[in-house]
Scaffold this motif. Sequence first.
Motif, mmCIF file in Angstrom:
data_model
loop_
_atom_site.group_PDB
_atom_site.id
_atom_site.type_symbol
_atom_site.label_atom_id
_atom_site.label_comp_id
_atom_site.label_asym_id
_atom_site.label_seq_id
_atom_site.Cartn_x
_atom_site.Cartn_y
_atom_site.Cartn_z
ATOM 1 N N ALA A 43 41.647 0.402 9.746
ATOM 2 C CA ALA A 43 41.030 0.827 11.002
ATOM 3 C C ALA A 43 41.417 2.261 11.348
ATOM 4 N N ASP A 44 42.690 2.604 11.159
ATOM 5 C CA ASP A 44 43.171 3.932 11.519
ATOM 6 C C ASP A 44 42.553 5.002 10.634
ATOM 7 N N MET A 45 42.395 4.683 9.339
ATOM 8 C CA MET A 45 41.853 5.663 8.399
ATOM 9 C C MET A 45 40.347 5.546 8.223
ATOM 10 N N ARG A 46 39.747 4.571 8.913
ATOM 11 C CA ARG A 46 38.297 4.377 8.921
ATOM 12 C C ARG A 46 37.736 4.183 7.518
ATOM 13 N N VAL A 47 38.373 3.266 6.786
ATOM 14 C CA VAL A 47 37.920 2.925 5.444
ATOM 15 C C VAL A 47 37.868 1.415 5.319
ATOM 16 N N GLN A 51 39.972 -0.171 -0.008
ATOM 17 C CA GLN A 51 40.625 1.092 -0.349
ATOM 18 C C GLN A 51 42.114 1.059 -0.016
ATOM 19 N N ILE A 52 42.466 0.353 1.038
ATOM 20 C CA ILE A 52 43.884 0.205 1.373
ATOM 21 C C ILE A 52 44.573 -0.667 0.324
ATOM 22 N N GLN A 53 43.877 -1.669 -0.178
ATOM 23 C CA GLN A 53 44.457 -2.520 -1.223
ATOM 24 C C GLN A 53 44.748 -1.712 -2.483
ATOM 25 N N ARG A 101 47.162 10.958 6.371
ATOM 26 C CA ARG A 101 46.010 10.917 7.270
ATOM 27 C C ARG A 101 44.771 10.332 6.608
ATOM 28 N N SER A 102 44.837 10.044 5.333
ATOM 29 C CA SER A 102 43.682 9.480 4.622
ATOM 30 C C SER A 102 44.155 8.474 3.590
ATOM 31 N N ALA A 103 43.246 7.607 3.164
ATOM 32 C CA ALA A 103 43.592 6.608 2.152
ATOM 33 C C ALA A 103 43.946 7.283 0.833
ATOM 34 N N GLU A 104 43.268 8.398 0.521
ATOM 35 C CA GLU A 104 43.534 9.093 -0.735
ATOM 36 C C GLU A 104 44.947 9.678 -0.758
ATOM 37 N N SER A 105 45.351 10.288 0.349
ATOM 38 C CA SER A 105 46.707 10.839 0.390
ATOM 39 C C SER A 105 47.742 9.731 0.392
ATOM 40 N N GLY A 167 53.715 0.419 15.303
ATOM 41 C CA GLY A 167 52.626 0.885 14.451
ATOM 42 C C GLY A 167 53.023 0.973 12.993
ATOM 43 N N TRP A 168 52.008 1.170 12.126
ATOM 44 C CA TRP A 168 52.258 1.107 10.682
ATOM 45 C C TRP A 168 53.099 2.279 10.179
#
Length: 406
Positions: A43-47, A51-53, A101-105, A167-168
């Motif tokens: 939710a935080d990274m809007r993906v 992608q988080i997995q 700040r992103s799933a990629e990072s 928070g995470w």
Amino acid sequence: MPQSSGSQKAARFPAWLLICASLTAIAPLSIDMYLPSFPALAADMRVDIGQIQLTLGTFLVGLALGQAFYGPISDRFGRKPPLYVGLGLYALAAAGCAMARSAESLMLWRFLQALGGCAGMVMARAVIRDRLEAHESARAFSSMMLVMGLAPILAPILGGAILSASGWRAIFWLLTLAGLLILALVHFRMEESLPRERAAPLHPGAIVASYTGLLRDREFLGYSLSAGFGQAGMFAYISGSPFVLIELHGIDPSHYGFVFGANALGLIGMSQLNARLVHGRTLDSVLRRAVLAPCAAGLMLAAAALAGVLVLPVLLAGFFVFIGSLGCITPNASALALTHQGHRAGTASALMGTLQFSLGTVAGAAVSLWHDGTALPLAVVMAACGMGAVALRAWACAGSSARAAA
């Protein structure tokens, strides 16, 4: 030569063994503590949560690949210098995860976090081999599993509490602090276990020769892979059990942790029983019987799934027997694999870890890729892993007998 002083025997958990346990617990803590935060991360990274997995997948790949680099370095410079580098990288990468700040990072930082954290896994096994003979090593591995076995039980609970309170990102800040604390313990409380006279040369030819020799060593390879197949079954369970238990059998997601925890307690209990079983018995005789348990449990699960009668009690019993048996298999197989590797214990520990995590990654991926909406993929993969553990133990034992006869 490995040490077996009376003071070491007298203390069940000497300081150096507790530090080894904390080094090994880094991986399950880093994996399980942030699992409850997947929805919040997505939710935080809007993906998509998928992608988080992937951040978990990149962490496992880092654990599998990174271990191979630390072994030869530790056999040349000792056990502590690689820990300084690895734990420093781990803490830095954990802080990077906290600020991502992103799933990629986050994927990148998780990969680097694994590359750093896996140094602890390699060094813990190497230090035990440096200090102790085979039977004492098996008991030390069993004692260490009491500490590291608590990690998958407590980590999701702790992670969920931190997620709710702060928070995470606070989860990764805590992992940063943990990495720095363990680094301080290594520096101030852990003595170097590799004598200078046993330092191995560090050049490409020697490294290749060492790894080649290990891959040709039937005893080392067989026992390492026997434990690896057992652990691969556990990775399959971790990958497939949430769907099977929650989606197929209707277990409430809030209760899934109790099942996970019960199986972890079974593993801890068997590891402590193993410390007693190896008294007066050969390690292989205990291992020979122990590997039959996951094989039987896996075949039972597969047969029940094929027959369409894999009801919840059978499923839970199979999981408990399979996971619990690893408390006997992992310590004994690890000790047996390293028995004749004192001159290259770091390299042997590294290769062992790489092989085992690679098998685990393949098993977990097989369950995911074969997903067909039933429990059959999980059951069959666990059965195959159980049979593999039996077969590789027998193959290793034959290699050990050949070595003794030579």
